[in-house]
Design a protein around this motif. Structure first.
Motif, PDB file in Angstrom:
ATOM      1  N   PHE A  43      81.891 -33.030  53.453  1.00  0.00           N
ATOM      2  CA  PHE A  43      80.724 -33.041  52.571  1.00  0.00           C
ATOM      3  C   PHE A  43      80.705 -34.322  51.723  1.00  0.00           C
ATOM      4  CE2 PHE A  43      81.019 -28.562  53.557  1.00  0.00           C
ATOM      5  CZ  PHE A  43      79.710 -28.152  53.624  1.00  0.00           C
ATOM      6  N   PHE A  44      81.885 -34.835  51.393  1.00  0.00           N
ATOM      7  CA  PHE A  44      81.957 -36.096  50.658  1.00  0.00           C
ATOM      8  C   PHE A  44      81.602 -37.261  51.576  1.00  0.00           C
ATOM      9  CE2 PHE A  44      84.474 -39.685  48.840  1.00  0.00           C
ATOM     10  CZ  PHE A  44      83.810 -39.774  47.618  1.00  0.00           C
ATOM     11  N   ALA A  45      82.107 -37.253  52.791  1.00  0.00           N
ATOM     12  CA  ALA A  45      81.819 -38.340  53.739  1.00  0.00           C
ATOM     13  C   ALA A  45      80.324 -38.451  54.026  1.00  0.00           C
ATOM     14  CB  ALA A  45      82.599 -38.126  55.033  1.00  0.00           C
ATOM     15  N   ARG A  46      79.640 -37.311  54.104  1.00  0.00           N
ATOM     16  CA  ARG A  46      78.214 -37.349  54.442  1.00  0.00           C
ATOM     17  C   ARG A  46      77.374 -38.029  53.379  1.00  0.00           C
ATOM     18  NH1 ARG A  46      75.372 -33.760  51.190  1.00  0.00           N
ATOM     19  NH2 ARG A  46      73.394 -34.106  52.256  1.00  0.00           N
ATOM     20  N   LEU A  47      77.903 -38.143  52.149  1.00  0.00           N
ATOM     21  CA  LEU A  47      77.124 -38.768  51.085  1.00  0.00           C
ATOM     22  C   LEU A  47      76.800 -40.226  51.392  1.00  0.00           C
ATOM     23  CD1 LEU A  47      78.845 -37.307  47.878  1.00  0.00           C
ATOM     24  CD2 LEU A  47      76.725 -36.561  48.985  1.00  0.00           C
ATOM     25  N   GLY A  48      77.555 -40.842  52.314  1.00  0.00           N
ATOM     26  CA  GLY A  48      77.242 -42.205  52.735  1.00  0.00           C
ATOM     27  C   GLY A  48      75.908 -42.303  53.452  1.00  0.00           C
ATOM     28  N   GLY A  49      75.390 -41.164  53.927  1.00  0.00           N
ATOM     29  CA  GLY A  49      74.096 -41.159  54.618  1.00  0.00           C
ATOM     30  C   GLY A  49      73.016 -40.437  53.839  1.00  0.00           C
ATOM     31  N   VAL A  50      73.223 -40.278  52.521  1.00  0.00           N
ATOM     32  CA  VAL A  50      72.252 -39.564  51.690  1.00  0.00           C
ATOM     33  C   VAL A  50      71.661 -40.516  50.662  1.00  0.00           C
ATOM     34  CG1 VAL A  50      71.907 -37.650  50.077  1.00  0.00           C
ATOM     35  CG2 VAL A  50      73.478 -37.389  52.006  1.00  0.00           C
ATOM     36  N   THR A  51      70.354 -40.479  50.544  1.00  0.00           N
ATOM     37  CA  THR A  51      69.620 -41.360  49.641  1.00  0.00           C
ATOM     38  C   THR A  51      70.045 -41.186  48.186  1.00  0.00           C
ATOM     39  OG1 THR A  51      67.665 -41.513  51.049  1.00  0.00           O
ATOM     40  CG2 THR A  51      67.306 -41.747  48.685  1.00  0.00           C
ATOM     41  N   GLN A  52      70.155 -42.315  47.497  1.00  0.00           N
ATOM     42  CA  GLN A  52      70.283 -42.306  46.032  1.00  0.00           C
ATOM     43  C   GLN A  52      68.883 -42.324  45.429  1.00  0.00           C
ATOM     44  OE1 GLN A  52      72.758 -41.992  43.935  1.00  0.00           O
ATOM     45  NE2 GLN A  52      71.828 -42.671  42.033  1.00  0.00           N
ATOM     46  N   VAL A  53      68.127 -43.378  45.680  1.00  0.00           N
ATOM     47  CA  VAL A  53      66.720 -43.423  45.283  1.00  0.00           C
ATOM     48  C   VAL A  53      65.849 -43.698  46.504  1.00  0.00           C
ATOM     49  CG1 VAL A  53      64.974 -44.564  43.856  1.00  0.00           C
ATOM     50  CG2 VAL A  53      67.266 -44.191  42.947  1.00  0.00           C
ATOM     51  N   VAL A  54      66.196 -44.758  47.256  1.00  0.00           N
ATOM     52  CA  VAL A  54      65.531 -45.019  48.528  1.00  0.00           C
ATOM     53  C   VAL A  54      66.599 -45.072  49.606  1.00  0.00           C
ATOM     54  CG1 VAL A  54      63.601 -46.274  47.503  1.00  0.00           C
ATOM     55  CG2 VAL A  54      65.623 -47.532  48.250  1.00  0.00           C
ATOM     56  N   SER A  55      66.191 -44.744  50.828  1.00  0.00           N
ATOM     57  CA  SER A  55      67.143 -44.723  51.931  1.00  0.00           C
ATOM     58  C   SER A  55      67.623 -46.129  52.240  1.00  0.00           C
ATOM     59  CB  SER A  55      66.486 -44.119  53.177  1.00  0.00           C
ATOM     60  OG  SER A  55      67.359 -44.215  54.278  1.00  0.00           O
ATOM     61  N   SER A  56      68.922 -46.239  52.544  1.00  0.00           N
ATOM     62  CA  SER A  56      69.478 -47.548  52.892  1.00  0.00           C
ATOM     63  C   SER A  56      69.127 -47.944  54.311  1.00  0.00           C
ATOM     64  CB  SER A  56      71.006 -47.516  52.739  1.00  0.00           C
ATOM     65  OG  SER A  56      71.565 -46.539  53.587  1.00  0.00           O
ATOM     66  N   PHE A 399      64.642 -46.152  31.423  1.00  0.00           N
ATOM     67  CA  PHE A 399      63.182 -46.276  31.357  1.00  0.00           C
ATOM     68  C   PHE A 399      62.688 -47.360  32.309  1.00  0.00           C
ATOM     69  CE2 PHE A 399      59.949 -49.164  29.678  1.00  0.00           C
ATOM     70  CZ  PHE A 399      58.815 -48.356  29.740  1.00  0.00           C
ATOM     71  N   VAL A 400      63.351 -48.502  32.301  1.00  0.00           N
ATOM     72  CA  VAL A 400      62.937 -49.606  33.179  1.00  0.00           C
ATOM     73  C   VAL A 400      62.963 -49.155  34.637  1.00  0.00           C
ATOM     74  CG1 VAL A 400      63.557 -51.906  34.022  1.00  0.00           C
ATOM     75  CG2 VAL A 400      63.635 -51.408  31.567  1.00  0.00           C
ATOM     76  N   HIS A 401      64.019 -48.434  35.013  1.00  0.00           N
ATOM     77  CA  HIS A 401      64.134 -47.953  36.386  1.00  0.00           C
ATOM     78  C   HIS A 401      62.996 -46.985  36.717  1.00  0.00           C
ATOM     79  CE1 HIS A 401      65.976 -44.878  39.231  1.00  0.00           C
ATOM     80  NE2 HIS A 401      65.779 -45.950  39.955  1.00  0.00           N
ATOM     81  N   ARG A 408      56.388 -46.181  41.489  1.00  0.00           N
ATOM     82  CA  ARG A 408      55.637 -47.060  42.401  1.00  0.00           C
ATOM     83  C   ARG A 408      54.930 -46.234  43.487  1.00  0.00           C
ATOM     84  NH1 ARG A 408      57.308 -52.663  43.040  1.00  0.00           N
ATOM     85  NH2 ARG A 408      56.765 -52.440  45.232  1.00  0.00           N
ATOM     86  N   PRO A 409      53.657 -46.558  43.802  1.00  0.00           N
ATOM     87  CA  PRO A 409      52.933 -45.820  44.842  1.00  0.00           C
ATOM     88  C   PRO A 409      53.585 -45.924  46.223  1.00  0.00           C
ATOM     89  CG  PRO A 409      51.417 -47.079  43.475  1.00  0.00           C
ATOM     90  CD  PRO A 409      52.788 -47.516  43.090  1.00  0.00           C
TER      91      PRO A 409
END
Length: 524
Positions: A43-56, A399-401, A408-409
């Motif tokens: 479950f920890f390893a899979r986090l490398g393929g999970v979006t933080q904000v936008v997909s890598s 806030f800036v983020h 953003r649209p």
């Protein structure tokens, strides 16, 4: 070691004394063992393929994912714990509140995002809606509660194939919001005059329970067991000190590295950020005099969004907000971000990479060094807090983020597509699970999850049926209703355990859009 001499913080979920590690564990410290178990989990390893904000996927290696985020949170959390532990004047306070061990906070930080589903917070919202309205699950879906469910229940890599059998201290440190959505503890923190952060109901969804929570009703026993040691040390709704360290480190990492990401990919632009901050600094007095209605009507004009943030902080966090500190924070961020990092567009050069690294390191150290401990904090705060000035700086950075990335649209365009994808995937898996001709050919992992959830919900229906009251207000009656709840929870568990790419590939296969039979996307 005899049980009467065992460290109560080191007792495992199974009740075992953790002072003697198993042969499969390399470390000797029980909390270091926990850290290793989390880091070794699939479950920890899979986090490398999970979006933080936008997909890598579409941006190479430029943006953080949930794995790199978790590593940075763990780094900051350990540094904070070590700094607090090295201050002689805090030793007594930390001990009175239940302890602050660097290994505990590191393990909890590594584990805190295990439950994040595909596509980040967007996926969390979609699964919560489906869990509550499609499946009638009273506590829906929440990433923090899912993380706790994984380490206590659904991860099979622990000694007994039921969770990871972590210690009391680490499990308690994962409980950023130590309550269930609706029922525990009593009185529920959502009903406090000033609810803790995350405990209040969403204003647009009254009656649905806390907006954030760290355990489902299926893990209520685990929550109460993990928190028993801290009774009388912290309030039932308060984070442990170690949870507060983890939470603060999460805020620090989030505030810094998301800005770093979107500067590097060219989304965060100098002109727009500069105009917003400079306009507010130049016209703060005039903006403060605008009525709430006019401010809302002018929200797209420079400076107005920042003024709205200042007012929101006064409304929600009056215990901490200070107008002078807020103005200084805006000026500080303008100097560091606008006049520094954003002044030169990122071009991938050595100099540009060094500028990003220096910005990140400088801000991380500034914030980590500003952490202190409050003996009696506000209900809106944990025991571990940033100094007043740095707290305001984090609010402005976040806030800036939000203002220049999340709203953003073009990001909304992709997220709407991802929401449709997840909805279709959940519906397709539910249809498969209810097809009596094909149910025996379900993915084995989904089949096992249905069996697990069926045993959990059958027991709850017998011992605490009120905990299963869903969005309709009806208590499930009869084995078919209980099985339907269990099937819904299992489908949600299954989908939440996928990476972004696995979710897309699985829907393609279920929709007949791919001819590929064997793929690593289905090694689940």
């Amino acid at each position: 070691m005899h049980r009467e001499h065992a460290d109560p913080r080191a007792l495992r979920r199974s009740g075992m004394d953790a002072s003697t590690p198993l042969q499969s564990d390399l470390a000797t410290s029980p909390f270091r063992v926990d850290r290793d178990r989390v880091a070794s989990s699939p479950f920890f390893a899979r986090l490398g393929g999970v979006t933080q904000v936008v997909s890598s996927t579409g941006s190479g290696l430029l943006v953080h994912n949930r794995l790199t985020h978790s590593l940075k949170v763990a780094q900051a959390a350990r540094a904070i714990a070590e700094r607090l532990g090295a201050r002689p004047e805090l030793v007594g306070v930390l001990d009175k509140l239940g302890g602050c061990d660097p290994d505990v906070v590191e393990a909890a930080a590594l584990a805190h995002d295990l439950g994040h589903p595909p596509f980040g917070h967007l996926g969390e919202q979609v699964l919560d809606r489906l869990a509550r309205h499609r499946f009638g699950l009273s506590d829906g879906f929440e990433g923090n509660a899912q993380s706790f469910r994984i380490v206590t229940t659904t991860d099979v890599r622990g000694p007994a194939a039921v969770g990871l059998d972590l210690t009391v201290a680490v499990r308690a440190a994962m409980l950023k919001y130590p309550w269930t959505r609706l029922s525990y503890p009593k009185p529920h923190p959502k009903d406090l005059r000033v609810p803790p952060r995350g405990a209040a109901e969403p204003p647009d969804a009254p009656g649905t329970g806390a907006a954030k929570f760290s355990a489902y009703v299926t893990e209520l026993d685990d929550l109460t067991q993990a928190r028993a040691f801290y009774a009388g040390r912290v309030e039932p709704w308060q984070q442990t000190v170690e949870a507060s360290v983890m939470d603060t480190a999460d805020d620090i990492a989030y505030a810094i590295h998301d800005l770093e990401d979107f500067y590097r990919v060219g989304v965060l632009q100098h002109a727009t950020v500069s105009t917003e901050l400079n306009t507010w600094l130049d016209h703060a007095v005039d903006l403060a005099g605008i009525s709430a209605a006019d401010l809302a009507a002018q929200e797209r004009q420079p400076g107005r969004s920042l003024e709205a943030l200042r007012r929101r902080l006064h409304l929600k966090d009056s215990w901490a907000v200070d107008d002078d500190a807020f103005a200084q924070a805006v000026a500080m961020v303008r100097t560091e971000l606008v006049g520094g990092l954003l002044a030169v567009p990122f071009d991938g050069s050595v100099e540009a990479e060094q500028a990003v690294a220096a910005f990140s390191a400088r801000w991380t150290r500034r914030l980590v060094d500003a952490v202190g401990v409050l003996d009696e904090p506000s209900t809106r705060s944990g025991h571990v807090v940033l100094a007043v000035q740095q707290w305001h700086e984090v609010q402005v950075l976040k806030f800036v983020h939000r203002r220049f990335v999340l709203l953003r649209p073009d990001l909304a365009l992709h997220q709407r597509g991802q929401a449709r994808l997840l909805t279709a995937l959940v519906e397709a898996l539910e249809q498969w699970a209810t097809d009596r001709h094909e149910a025996d050919r379900l993915p084995r992992r989904l089949h096992d999850l249905i069996e697990l959830a069926t045993s959990e919900y059958t027991a709850l229906a017998r011992t605490d049926p009120s905990s299963l009251v869903g969005a309709t207000g009806d208590t499930p009656s009869g084995p078919d209703a209980v099985r339907a709840l269990a099937r819904g929870r299992a489908v949600v568990d299954f989908v939440a355990s996928l990476t972004d790419n696995q979710a897309a590939a699985l829907l393609d296969a279920l929709s007949g859009r791919t001819g590929q039979l064997w793929t690593d996307a289905f090694v689940l």
